[in-house]
Enzyme design. Structure first.
Site, PDB file in Angstrom:
ATOM      1  N   CYS A 184       0.814  -1.212   0.000  1.00  0.00           N
ATOM      2  CA  CYS A 184       0.000   0.000   0.000  1.00  0.00           C
ATOM      3  C   CYS A 184       0.850   1.267   0.000  1.00  0.00           C
ATOM      4  O   CYS A 184       0.544   2.240  -0.701  1.00  0.00           O
ATOM      5  CB  CYS A 184      -0.967  -0.007   1.179  1.00  0.00           C
TER       6      CYS A 184
ATOM      7  N   ARG B  32      14.491  -9.423  21.610  1.00  0.00           N
ATOM      8  CA  ARG B  32      14.248  -8.482  22.711  1.00  0.00           C
ATOM      9  C   ARG B  32      14.905  -7.139  22.417  1.00  0.00           C
ATOM     10  O   ARG B  32      16.080  -7.071  22.078  1.00  0.00           O
ATOM     11  CB  ARG B  32      14.830  -9.056  24.016  1.00  0.00           C
TER      12      ARG B  32
ATOM     13  N   ASN C 110      18.271  -7.439  20.428  1.00  0.00           N
ATOM     14  CA  ASN C 110      18.814  -8.776  20.598  1.00  0.00           C
ATOM     15  C   ASN C 110      17.930  -9.747  19.815  1.00  0.00           C
ATOM     16  O   ASN C 110      17.066 -10.416  20.372  1.00  0.00           O
ATOM     17  CB  ASN C 110      18.856  -9.149  22.079  1.00  0.00           C
TER      18      ASN C 110
ATOM     19  N   SER D 152      18.971 -15.202  20.048  1.00  0.00           N
ATOM     20  CA  SER D 152      19.239 -15.839  21.338  1.00  0.00           C
ATOM     21  C   SER D 152      19.153 -14.863  22.501  1.00  0.00           C
ATOM     22  O   SER D 152      20.062 -14.772  23.330  1.00  0.00           O
ATOM     23  CB  SER D 152      20.619 -16.511  21.324  1.00  0.00           C
TER      24      SER D 152
ATOM     25  N   THR E  12      28.775 -17.578  18.768  1.00  0.00           N
ATOM     26  CA  THR E  12      29.490 -18.662  19.430  1.00  0.00           C
ATOM     27  C   THR E  12      29.966 -19.677  18.395  1.00  0.00           C
ATOM     28  O   THR E  12      31.085 -20.202  18.475  1.00  0.00           O
ATOM     29  CB  THR E  12      28.585 -19.356  20.464  1.00  0.00           C
TER      30      THR E  12
ATOM     31  N   GLY F   9      26.269  -6.811  28.302  1.00  0.00           N
ATOM     32  CA  GLY F   9      26.846  -5.594  28.845  1.00  0.00           C
ATOM     33  C   GLY F   9      28.350  -5.620  28.986  1.00  0.00           C
ATOM     34  O   GLY F   9      28.920  -4.813  29.731  1.00  0.00           O
TER      35      GLY F   9
ATOM     36  N   GLN G  89      27.848   5.349  20.206  1.00  0.00           N
ATOM     37  CA  GLN G  89      26.425   5.679  20.328  1.00  0.00           C
ATOM     38  C   GLN G  89      26.254   6.803  21.340  1.00  0.00           C
ATOM     39  O   GLN G  89      26.965   6.852  22.350  1.00  0.00           O
ATOM     40  CB  GLN G  89      25.641   4.442  20.776  1.00  0.00           C
TER      41      GLN G  89
ATOM     42  N   LEU H 257      25.269   9.028  24.366  1.00  0.00           N
ATOM     43  CA  LEU H 257      25.046   8.675  25.770  1.00  0.00           C
ATOM     44  C   LEU H 257      23.644   9.096  26.200  1.00  0.00           C
ATOM     45  O   LEU H 257      23.257  10.248  26.029  1.00  0.00           O
ATOM     46  CB  LEU H 257      26.093   9.362  26.639  1.00  0.00           C
TER      47      LEU H 257
ATOM     48  N   LEU I  80      25.631   1.638  36.092  1.00  0.00           N
ATOM     49  CA  LEU I  80      25.100   2.317  34.904  1.00  0.00           C
ATOM     50  C   LEU I  80      24.870   1.376  33.730  1.00  0.00           C
ATOM     51  O   LEU I  80      24.324   1.792  32.713  1.00  0.00           O
ATOM     52  CB  LEU I  80      26.060   3.427  34.475  1.00  0.00           C
TER      53      LEU I  80
END
Length: 630
Positions: free
Chosen positions: A59, A318, A334, A337, A448, A544, A572, A574, A607
């Site tokens: 569309c 996620r 993510n 996995s 992995t 992280g 990126q 802050l 943080l």
């Protein structure tokens, strides 16, 4: 009585009719696509005069093509059709001038007019994306439109429109257009005009609705999970008891989110999924950008083939967000996995019920049912093996997903590690019962498997070629022998290596600059980032690890260690997580089949959110009640 035979849809690409300006309207019956004529994703892209119109024959493609051919301007890229209602200008192609664009809510006192874009909201007939059509005629009691991706049949002889919609004039002078489908809501119409009279005033919601609030239960409940159920027993074992928080001082803590914030996260999740898909496609079309993702050259044809064949085959992913009264921004997606499904879809709700938290509703209540629907639609053709490592947190994660898979009616088996696997006589990896491993959902990341290729000094090209011939092997089965075998169907698909790679964040920023959900991101450190503070991320980092937060004066605010220090990096902008009740809180939303399906929060005194950060219960509360709480 003779029944009227059903009208057959015309094959994909057939011209159904012509709108004003002799603009053709095409059938988009994707079931009839000619694979020889349209062999790959690139062949589905529609261009006019070298300008990208959209995907054939959707569309939005018709709307952009019609206004370009008839008016000479185009609107900006959007992720969903309903987003057109929020655009504020169009661009003249010949000279780059910006012309004002105004939106009129269905029922406004300015009627639609020929050339206006009629916009449908998400839901019903136009679930997820919404819909757009071009208004071609306006009479006293009806509006005629042209549209694609709705009806795939030829127009009546002599007609110059796709569909006719009822138009009514209300006593207050407003105009209302009705959708001819029982499940479909027309938002309104968008007109390029200099006159804003009766246009929709886009009022921003109260910023305070986007600040999460902390709550506390009256007391700690010692036991509230059923350890007779494998997933819950594994969760209790991992946490060292019936608890969500690892720190005793937070055993009664939970968080509240407003309904307005929840709706915004839903919209952001759906829109961002589409944007990440667009960016993935762009990366695979541009070799010089794909090179920045650090992937083995021998694997790139496989990734492209995965994108071609299995673009819609991802089950879930996620999004990680930061949300404050200053905005909602995505950190990353993510798509391969991800974790925290059981905590979001089951445990936070169980905790709230056990602790008597009656305020609001469970923010993750829809996740389990959405996963079951997704697995039903996955068309798995044999035993689905859940492959996981032997870490304790992977046990409850795998058990929860197995519950969803089995509720979908599929046969599922969990494999912990690879020690129980062997080869059969035809060169297939089999489980301890002799079942060939042909369908897989994995907790291992694709990276992995790539690390295994690197660490074992495997000749990548030779290895990938060897899997084209079925023959017994003289070594124990490895992860790469399963995941990188072309005949094995893996969830999430191989193309999610692109979508989950942090290198996609600068690509997104280049495709959608200044988008309200994005943080400025680049492959190099820019003056603007250095001026305002930035985050350094490895392109394949997880949990992280190896993150550095740098302030405006180049002061390192926080950094984490890990095994990804030698990987390429991106930069990126802050945007710090808010401190709510002494914890930094990150919002996570789950996308299932590309749609929002549940929300949770992850919390940490630091943080940066890491793998051991807590996931505390989240409740969604009506706006008025939310604002009334201290």
């Amino acid at each position: 009585m003779t029944k009227t035979p059903p009208v057959r849809p015309e094959p994909f690409g057939t011209i159904l009719g012509h709108g004003p300006g002799r603009v053709p309207v095409h059938s988009s019956d994707y079931k009839s696509v000619d694979k020889e004529e349209l062999p790959d994703r690139a062949s589905f892209k529609s261009y006019v005069d070298g300008i990208f119109m959209g995907v054939k024959w959707q569309c939005v493609e018709l709307a952009r093509r019609w206004i370009y051919l008839n008016r000479g301007y185009v609107f900006d890229d959007i992720a969903m059709a309903y987003d057109i209602f929020n655009l504020r200008h169009v661009t003249m192609v010949k000279d780059g001038r910006k012309l004002p664009l105004y939106s009129f809510r269905n029922g406004a006192k300015r009627p639609p007019e020929p050339g206006a874009l009629m916009i449908w909201n998400e839901g019903g007939e136009f679930e997820i994306t919404g819909h757009v059509a071009v208004v071609t005629e306006v009479a006293d009691n009806h509006v005629r439109i042209i549209e694609q991706n709705v009806d795939h049949t030829r127009w009546t002889e002599g007609a110059s429109w796709s569909r006719e919609l009822p138009l009514e004039r209300a006593p207050d002078g407003g105009y209302r257009v009705s959708c001819t489908y029982t499940e479909g809501e027309i938002l309104g119409w968008v007109i390029q005009t200099d006159d804003p009279a009766y246009a929709e005033i886009m009022e921003d919601p109260d910023p305070g609705l986007f600040n999460l609030k902390a709550g506390d239960a009256d007391h700690v409940v010692e036991k509230w999970l059923d350890v007779n159920r494998p997933a819950e027993a594994a969760f209790v074992d991992y946490m060292g008891g019936h608890r969500l928080a690892t720190r005793d001082e937070e055993l009664t803590r939970y968080y509240l989110m407003s309904e307005t914030a929840r709706k915004e996260i839903k919209r952001a999740t759906n829109e961002l999924h589409a944007m990440f898909m667009r960016a993935t496609d762009y990366v695979l079309d541009n070799p010089e950008i794909l090179e920045k993702f650090g992937l083995p050259a021998a694997l790139l044809p496989r990734i492209r083939q995965s994108w071609q064949d299995r673009q819609t085959h991802n089950i879930t992913g996620r999004f990680d967000f930061v949300m404050t009264d200053k905005g909602l921004k995505v950190y990353e997606y993510n798509a391969d996995s991800a974790g925290c499904y059981m905590e979001c879809g089951q445990v936070q709700g169980e905790w709230a019920r056990a602790h008597g938290i009656a305020v609001g509703r469970d923010a993750g209540e829809a996740l389990g049912p959405a996963l079951v629907r997704a697995w039903k639609d996955a068309h798995v053709g044999a035993v689905l093996h859940v492959l996981k490592d032997e870490d304790p947190d992977e046990e409850y994660h795998a058990q929860y997903m197995r519950n969803m898979i089995e509720q979908a009616g599929l046969h599922c088996k969990i494999i912990s590690g690879l020690g129980s696997l062997s080869w059969d006589k035809d060169g297939w990896v089999v489980d301890d019962e002799g079942n060939r491993i042909t369908w897989v959902w994995k907790t291992w990341a694709w990276e992995t498997a790539l690390d295994q290729l690197r660490d074992e000094a495997v000749d990548e090209e030779a290895f990938l070629r060897s899997h084209e011939v079925s023959e017994p092997r003289d070594h124990a089965p490895r992860l790469i022998d399963i995941l990188l075998r072309p005949e094995v169907m893996v969830f999430e698909p191989l193309w999610t290596l692109i979508t989950s790679n942090k290198a996609i964040l600068p690509v997104l920023w280049s495709l959608f600059p200044d988008h309200p959900y994005l943080l400025e991101s680049h492959f190099e450190l820019t003056d603007s980032l250095q001026k305002n503070g930035y985050v350094i991320k490895p392109i394949v980092g997880r949990c992280g690890k190896n993150i550095s937060l740098v302030g405006r004066d180049d002061t390192v605010l926080y950094e984490t260690g890990g095994q990804f220090a030698d990987r390429d990096q991106i930069y990126q902008a802050l945007f710090r997580l808010p401190d709510i009740g002494g914890l930094r809180v990150q919002v996570c939303s789950f996308s299932v089949d590309g749609r929002d399906a549940g929300v949770c929060v992850r919390c940490d005194p630091s943080l940066v959110i890491r793998s051991d950060s807590d996931l505390l219960a989240l409740r969604v509360v009506e706006d008025e009640a939310f604002l009334a709480r201290e």
